[in-house]
Write an enzyme that holds these catalytic residues in place. Structure first.
Site, mmCIF file in Angstrom:
data_model
loop_
_atom_site.group_PDB
_atom_site.id
_atom_site.type_symbol
_atom_site.label_atom_id
_atom_site.label_comp_id
_atom_site.label_asym_id
_atom_site.label_seq_id
_atom_site.Cartn_x
_atom_site.Cartn_y
_atom_site.Cartn_z
ATOM 1 N N ASP A 185 30.546 -57.761 45.515
ATOM 2 C CA ASP A 185 29.110 -57.523 45.621
ATOM 3 C C ASP A 185 28.497 -57.178 44.273
ATOM 4 O OD1 ASP A 185 30.468 -54.967 45.722
ATOM 5 O OD2 ASP A 185 28.575 -54.059 46.319
ATOM 6 N N GLU B 196 30.999 -52.396 47.202
ATOM 7 C CA GLU B 196 31.381 -51.330 46.265
ATOM 8 C C GLU B 196 30.151 -50.628 45.720
ATOM 9 O OE1 GLU B 196 32.239 -49.469 42.336
ATOM 10 O OE2 GLU B 196 30.867 -51.115 42.811
#
Length: 422
Positions: free
Chosen positions: A85, A179
């Site tokens: 991400d 994350e």
């Protein structure tokens, strides 16, 4: 001599950057955005093409892979993590710009919008002269955090598969979601990852290693007032908003982020709201030292009690929530994990740079699950914005580090470097 394919790394990096994997803290989905699922499933296919066993865990959004060892030595399995991400910044239509043989000067990212990556503002750029620089087009982030780690890890896996003379033990890899919003690794299934220890390949420059993070907690302080007409307020009104302001002012003025560095901790006011009737303060508490961390939490507890003692009923409510723990506590019990990385750096001619990470990583949650995981580096810079950049050569160093570390793990079988950590 390890042969790392720079063109392969560049191709994978640019391909993955074009996926919009911006995570969303307000989403209730797992992962939080559909682009992360698309990329994770592509990663699974790409791992299989390299010859790894690979699979997708739909319950937590992780793409995982396994490469069997090819050494006759009895070597424990190790793992590597990188996240898919990107941060909360425009990520649709990412168009990476490649600048071969970068000249060390300012880079025009977008002439029409007059967006320029300036060496005066980012002097580290000058050190990259002659390298293959990759930037944004000035309208989005790049995604080097952490697709540089992803691409570097893929470069290492390709080298290990293509060059069987590079001896290594069992290797597990994991590419995770969310994350940036602190949720992905919380859901990671450690049972799928039977490793002795692992490394995250997140922010940082070649030679960096972070094996200490903050201890972290959140504090929410709620204030209950008594609202009456101000004309009749004498002796009756209790102003919750004023109480909140007074509470915030009672905190140590120098123990704040803007006045702390290194291993110094802080209490930070991150949100304030209120009326006469109700008010709320939200704080984050950070410290590397467990005792000082406990003292900061106790300070807020004592301050709450002190305020409540002024009234005939409790007006202040404190709620403390633990967020994550310093990974250094667990890692220092097995210094080999860090020493192995440092020995690898020296073998590659990298200058080790041990730094405390003033934040948290996926490694905090992984370490809590029994997988000690310090952070190495991904070689990117200026994360989370339009000035992000990375070089192909930097990602090559990521790949070389992974390969050499795996080899060194074999070489140190039976004679580990267990020198205590500072």
């Amino acid at each position: 001599m390890t042969e790392i394919d720079p063109d392969f790394i560049e191709t994978k990096f640019i391909e993955y950057c074009r996926y919009n994997t911006r995570s969303d803290a307000s989403s209730q989905e797992v992962p939080s955005t559909p682009g992360q699922v698309k990329l994770a499933k592509q990663v699974v296919q790409d791992l299989a093409k390299l010859g790894l066993k690979s699979w997708y865990n739909a319950a937590n959004g992780y793409a995982l892979g396994f490469l069997a060892g090819n050494s006759s030595a009895d070597v424990s399995a190790i793992g590597f993590f990188a996240h898919l991400d990107t941060a909360d910044y425009p990520a649709e239509g990412v168009a990476p710009q490649v600048h071969p043989d970068y000249d060390g000067q300012d880079v025009v990212l977008n002439a029409a919008k007059e967006i320029v990556l300036r060496t005066a503002e980012f002097p580290e750029l000058r050190k990259l002269q002659g390298q293959r620089l990759i930037t944004t087009d000035g309208t989005t982030l790049l995604g080097a955090d952490d697709k540089a780690g992803v691409a570097g890890l893929f470069g290492a896996l390709k080298a290990l598969v293509d060059q069987p003379e590079l001896k290594h033990g069992p290797i597990y890899v994991a590419f995770g979601p969310d994350e940036e919003i602190g949720q992905g690794a919380k859901r990671f299934d450690a049972g799928e990852f039977p490793v002795e220890f692992a490394y995250t390949l997140d922010n940082g420059q070649p030679g960096d290693i972070e094996y200490e993070t903050f201890n972290a907690a959140q504090a929410v302080v709620e204030f209950t007032g008594t609202a009456v007409h101000p004309g009749d307020a004498y002796g009756l009104m209790v102003n919750a908003a004023s109480l909140a302001n007074e509470f915030a002012a009672a905190l140590p003025r120098d123990e704040v982020p803007e006045k702390s560095q290194g291993k110094e901790g802080f209490i930070m006011l991150v949100k304030q709201s209120g009326t006469v009737d109700q008010a709320e303060l939200q704080f984050i508490i950070r410290d590397f030292d467990e005792q000082l961390f406990a003292q900061k939490k106790q300070f807020l507890t004592d301050l709450t009690a002190k305020f409540n003692a002024r009234f005939d009923q409790p007006r202040v409510k404190l709620t403390l929530k633990e967020q994550y723990a310093n990974i250094g506590t667990a890692i220092k019990q097995n210094p080999y994990i860090v020493n192995l990385a440092l020995d690898t750096y020296r073998k590659l001619g990298l200058t080790p740079n041990i730094t405390p990470f003033r934040g948290g990583t996926d490694g905090n949650f992984l370490t809590a699950k029994g997988i000690p995981a310090p952070n190495l580096f991904n070689a990117g810079s200026n994360f989370h914005g339009k000035y992000e950049y990375v070089t192909v050569e930097g990602m090559q160093v990521v790949a070389e580090t992974v390969v050499t570390l795996c080899q060194e793990h074999v070489l140190q079988t039976g004679q580990r470097n267990e020198q205590p950590l500072a």
